[in-house]
Design an enzyme around this catalytic site. Structure first.
Site: not given
Length: 315
Positions: A12, A96, A126, A270
């Site tokens: 991504c 990100c 995260e 990923s």
């Protein structure tokens, strides 16, 4: 055996940017470049960067003075940022931008003294970074829930002054149920106009549902510690299709495909395309034919690089 490929799959925009930040830092400044946590959760990517001079650490106390540090795509807490600033470390932030968006939401709730509920998986980097955006000194608190049962058990201080955010790599279906449970239990809860699950996670989950409906077996290329890759495998299995999470072709077993006429392949956000190609090559060596790309949602999003790497890379 026929091969079908999910579309979209693999990298991504946030992962592309994070890997490129490490690559450009190595080019511009030379090794070693320290990276706090795996820059993305993929063994192949991490080993490739390590071979070029990246050093991966879990905490900043493993980092010497006067070196360059990169924060991973998953983001870090305010405490980590303050530690790096206090030591005068040169930092490039590969968080990100869609994770940063959630961080900004949490920080605002904290400043407003509004309690916050994060939907996410305990222990994921995260989640740790997002929880660490909340400053409880303003009188509020942040809570972590993973499922409806957690919502039922949750005790908050002020049910009329609540908001929620979500981890970006969750199952959309599971998260929707948790949000419904939150809204039922806390009717006045606020939150984003839609959940914080990122566009790439949504697209890949939609694509794997289509793939699982057309195939006898689904292969998800991704590392075991990749949250979004695990969700893809789970979604395929929920549709009644056997699914396997693999780092690459070497993890496959020939017996998985004995009764399979159609084999579907996707990849987590990923996982690089070179690993998918390796899987296709191995399946063809076992007698598979073709590699049909299914129709999917186009992705044209890109995220900008830090200015210093952008400029210096052109010198």
């Amino acid at each position: 055996m026929q091969i079908k490929l999910a579309n979209p799959r693999g990298f991504c925009a946030g992962v592309d940017r994070a890997i490129e930040i490490v690559n450009r830092a190595l080019e511009v400044f030379g090794p070693p470049i320290y990276v706090r946590h795996e820059v993305v959760h993929n063994k192949f990517v991490v080993e490739d960067l390590r071979s070029r001079g990246a050093i991966f650490v879990e905490e900043l106390d493993q980092v010497p003075d006067d070196v360059i540090v990169i924060f991973s795509a998953h983001g870090v807490s305010q405490a980590v940022r303050q530690e790096a600033a206090g030591r005068g470390l040169k930092v490039f932030d590969a968080t990100c931008p869609l994770v940063t968006k959630v961080h900004i939401e949490v920080a605002k709730y904290s400043r407003d003294g509004r309690e916050c509920i994060l939907i996410g998986h305990e222990g994921h980097p995260e989640v740790e970074g997002t929880m660490g955006q909340y400053d409880a000194s303003n009188g509020g608190a942040i809570y972590l829930v993973e499922d409806e049962e957690d919502v039922a058990r949750l005790q908050v201080r002020d049910p009329d002054n609540l908001a929620f955010v979500t981890q970006t790599t969750l199952s959309m279906d599971d998260t929707s149920r948790v949000i419904d449970a939150l809204r039922t239990r806390f009717p006045n809860i606020g939150g984003p106009r839609k959940d914080d699950i990122c566009y790439a996670t949504q697209n890949r989950q939609d694509a794997v549902k289509q793939l699982a409906g057309e195939c006898d077996v689904v292969l998800v290329v991704g590392s075991p510690n990749s949250s979004n890759s695990n969700r893809l495998r789970e979604l395929a299995e929920r549709m009644g299709t056997p699914a396997y999470l693999i780092d690459g072709a070497e993890d496959m077993q020939r017996g998985w495909f004995d009764q399979a006429a159609r084999i579907g392949i996707t990849a987590g956000a990923s996982a690089p395309e070179v690993l998918v190609r390796g899987v296709i090559d191995q399946l063809k060596a076992w007698g598979a034919t073709g590699a049909e790309e299914l129709d999917g949602r186009p992705e044209n999003i890109t995220f900008s690089m830090p200015k210093e790497l952008r400029v210096r890379s052109l010198i």
